[in-house]
Design a protein around this motif. Structure first.
Motif, PDB file in Angstrom:
ATOM      1  N   SER A   1     -10.847   5.179  -0.862  1.00 34.88           N
ATOM      2  CA  SER A   1     -11.488   3.900  -1.197  1.00 34.88           C
ATOM      3  C   SER A   1     -12.770   4.081  -1.995  1.00 34.88           C
ATOM      4  N   ILE A   2     -12.778   5.077  -2.883  1.00 33.95           N
ATOM      5  CA  ILE A   2     -13.932   5.329  -3.734  1.00 33.95           C
ATOM      6  C   ILE A   2     -13.581   4.938  -5.161  1.00 33.95           C
ATOM      7  N   THR A   3     -14.504   4.237  -5.809  1.00 37.32           N
ATOM      8  CA  THR A   3     -14.345   3.873  -7.213  1.00 37.32           C
ATOM      9  C   THR A   3     -15.580   4.378  -7.957  1.00 37.32           C
ATOM     10  N   GLY A   4     -15.515   4.377  -9.289  1.00 44.00           N
ATOM     11  CA  GLY A   4     -16.694   4.838  -9.989  1.00 44.00           C
ATOM     12  C   GLY A   4     -16.519   5.060 -11.468  1.00 44.00           C
ATOM     13  N   MET A   5     -17.548   5.676 -12.034  1.00 48.52           N
ATOM     14  CA  MET A   5     -17.648   5.914 -13.461  1.00 48.52           C
ATOM     15  C   MET A   5     -18.240   7.296 -13.678  1.00 48.52           C
ATOM     16  N   LEU A   6     -17.669   8.032 -14.637  1.00 46.91           N
ATOM     17  CA  LEU A   6     -18.103   9.393 -14.937  1.00 46.91           C
ATOM     18  C   LEU A   6     -18.276   9.541 -16.440  1.00 46.91           C
ATOM     19  N   THR A   7     -19.341  10.225 -16.838  1.00 46.36           N
ATOM     20  CA  THR A   7     -19.474  10.640 -18.225  1.00 46.36           C
ATOM     21  C   THR A   7     -19.833  12.122 -18.230  1.00 46.36           C
ATOM     22  N   PHE A   8     -19.351  12.818 -19.251  1.00 45.86           N
ATOM     23  CA  PHE A   8     -19.485  14.268 -19.329  1.00 45.86           C
ATOM     24  C   PHE A   8     -19.539  14.662 -20.795  1.00 45.86           C
ATOM     25  N   ASN A   9     -20.425  15.596 -21.138  1.00 43.93           N
ATOM     26  CA  ASN A   9     -20.521  16.023 -22.537  1.00 43.93           C
ATOM     27  C   ASN A   9     -20.453  17.535 -22.709  1.00 43.93           C
ATOM     28  N   LYS A  10     -19.760  18.230 -21.846  1.00 45.78           N
ATOM     29  CA  LYS A  10     -19.579  19.689 -21.773  1.00 45.78           C
ATOM     30  C   LYS A  10     -20.749  20.414 -21.137  1.00 45.78           C
ATOM     31  N   ASP A  11     -21.929  19.818 -21.122  1.00 43.76           N
ATOM     32  CA  ASP A  11     -23.089  20.422 -20.469  1.00 43.76           C
ATOM     33  C   ASP A  11     -23.479  19.699 -19.184  1.00 43.76           C
ATOM     34  N   TYR A  12     -23.363  18.369 -19.205  1.00 37.93           N
ATOM     35  CA  TYR A  12     -23.858  17.557 -18.097  1.00 37.93           C
ATOM     36  C   TYR A  12     -22.811  16.583 -17.587  1.00 37.93           C
ATOM     37  N   PHE A  13     -22.859  16.360 -16.292  1.00 33.67           N
ATOM     38  CA  PHE A  13     -22.104  15.287 -15.660  1.00 33.67           C
ATOM     39  C   PHE A  13     -23.096  14.195 -15.268  1.00 33.67           C
ATOM     40  N   LEU A  14     -22.691  12.956 -15.432  1.00 30.97           N
ATOM     41  CA  LEU A  14     -23.402  11.816 -14.851  1.00 30.97           C
ATOM     42  C   LEU A  14     -22.313  10.974 -14.214  1.00 30.97           C
ATOM     43  N   GLN A  15     -22.446  10.734 -12.919  1.00 31.62           N
ATOM     44  CA  GLN A  15     -21.392  10.013 -12.211  1.00 31.62           C
ATOM     45  C   GLN A  15     -21.999   9.016 -11.249  1.00 31.62           C
ATOM     46  N   THR A  16     -21.377   7.847 -11.198  1.00 33.33           N
ATOM     47  CA  THR A  16     -21.681   6.859 -10.169  1.00 33.33           C
ATOM     48  C   THR A  16     -20.422   6.688  -9.339  1.00 33.33           C
ATOM     49  N   ILE A  17     -20.570   6.844  -8.038  1.00 39.76           N
ATOM     50  CA  ILE A  17     -19.449   6.639  -7.119  1.00 39.76           C
ATOM     51  C   ILE A  17     -19.843   5.540  -6.148  1.00 39.76           C
TER      52      ILE A  17
ATOM     53  N   SER B   1     -13.867  24.589 -18.729  1.00 43.29           N
ATOM     54  CA  SER B   1     -13.173  24.281 -19.983  1.00 43.29           C
ATOM     55  C   SER B   1     -12.730  22.825 -19.994  1.00 43.29           C
ATOM     56  N   ALA B   2     -12.222  22.389 -21.138  1.00 42.74           N
ATOM     57  CA  ALA B   2     -11.679  21.028 -21.241  1.00 42.74           C
ATOM     58  C   ALA B   2     -10.521  20.853 -20.265  1.00 42.74           C
ATOM     59  N   THR B   3      -9.709  21.889 -20.097  1.00 47.00           N
ATOM     60  CA  THR B   3      -8.588  21.844 -19.142  1.00 47.00           C
ATOM     61  C   THR B   3      -9.119  21.680 -17.722  1.00 47.00           C
ATOM     62  N   ASP B   4     -10.152  22.460 -17.382  1.00 46.77           N
ATOM     63  CA  ASP B   4     -10.770  22.332 -16.053  1.00 46.77           C
ATOM     64  C   ASP B   4     -11.281  20.919 -15.841  1.00 46.77           C
ATOM     65  N   PHE B   5     -11.937  20.370 -16.878  1.00 42.39           N
ATOM     66  CA  PHE B   5     -12.489  19.039 -16.746  1.00 42.39           C
ATOM     67  C   PHE B   5     -11.393  18.010 -16.513  1.00 42.39           C
ATOM     68  N   ASN B   6     -10.289  18.115 -17.253  1.00 43.28           N
ATOM     69  CA  ASN B   6      -9.174  17.179 -17.056  1.00 43.28           C
ATOM     70  C   ASN B   6      -8.619  17.277 -15.644  1.00 43.28           C
ATOM     71  N   GLU B   7      -8.571  18.495 -15.111  1.00 45.28           N
ATOM     72  CA  GLU B   7      -8.121  18.680 -13.719  1.00 45.28           C
ATOM     73  C   GLU B   7      -9.107  18.035 -12.750  1.00 45.28           C
ATOM     74  N   ILE B   8     -10.402  18.201 -13.003  1.00 46.39           N
ATOM     75  CA  ILE B   8     -11.430  17.582 -12.159  1.00 46.39           C
ATOM     76  C   ILE B   8     -11.243  16.066 -12.153  1.00 46.39           C
ATOM     77  N   LEU B   9     -11.061  15.493 -13.341  1.00 43.07           N
ATOM     78  CA  LEU B   9     -10.912  14.044 -13.469  1.00 43.07           C
ATOM     79  C   LEU B   9      -9.654  13.553 -12.755  1.00 43.07           C
ATOM     80  N   GLN B  10      -8.530  14.227 -12.964  1.00 44.76           N
ATOM     81  CA  GLN B  10      -7.276  13.815 -12.315  1.00 44.76           C
ATOM     82  C   GLN B  10      -7.382  13.933 -10.799  1.00 44.76           C
TER      83      GLN B  10
END
Length: 145
Positions: free
Chosen positions: A44-60, A25-34
């Motif tokens: 010491s990890i930095t990165g970028m994440l995009t998500f559209n409810k079906d797919y994650f794309l992440q660079t770490i 859910s959106a709540t789950d996703f917010n928890e994942i992000l936090q």
């Protein structure tokens, strides 16, 4: 396999795509992000994440040993599946040094950026090559300031 002190000085980047499980859910996703922001800052990890409810794309990005540890935990995370690594490479410097995890979702404002790198109108990171994934993440990040 134990890590050596030298590993801590090898900076790497890894980009992956995965499919969200339908019950995320959106709540789950917010928890994942936090949680990612907290854990990444501690490791010491930095990165970028995009998500559209079906797919994650992440660079770490971060020390190679930490990125490898994170990969193992990502693979076992039941909130997503079908994890596919799109790109890994060594870095001279971080691209997302400002963010423990920057985030962008598809919106009307950034639709043209997604379309520029995509072969389809809908966002599907499995169809991106490494160069396109990198370009997409950079432009989304630049738009966020």
């Amino acid at each position: 396999m134990t890590s050596t002190h030298a590993d801590a000085h090898i900076l790497v980047s890894m980009t992956y795509a995965s499919r969200a499980n339908p019950n995320v859910s959106a709540t789950d996703f917010n928890e994942i992000l936090q949680q990612a922001q907290i854990n990444n800052a501690a490791n010491s990890i930095t990165g970028m994440l995009t998500f559209n409810k079906d797919y994650f794309l992440q660079t770490i990005e971060g020390p190679r040993v930490q990125i490898n540890r994170l990969l193992y935990s990502l693979i076992s995370d039941e909130r997503h599946h079908d994890l596919q690594i799109i790109d890994t490479r060594e870095l001279k410097h971080r691209e997302w040094a400002k963010w423990s995890m920057n985030y962008a979702s598809p919106t009307e404002e950034n639709a043209a950026i997604y379309l520029k790198y995509s072969t389809t109108i809908g966002f599907n990171p499995y169809l991106l090559n490494a160069e396109s994934a990198h370009g997409l993440m950079n432009e989304l990040s630049a738009q966020k300031g």
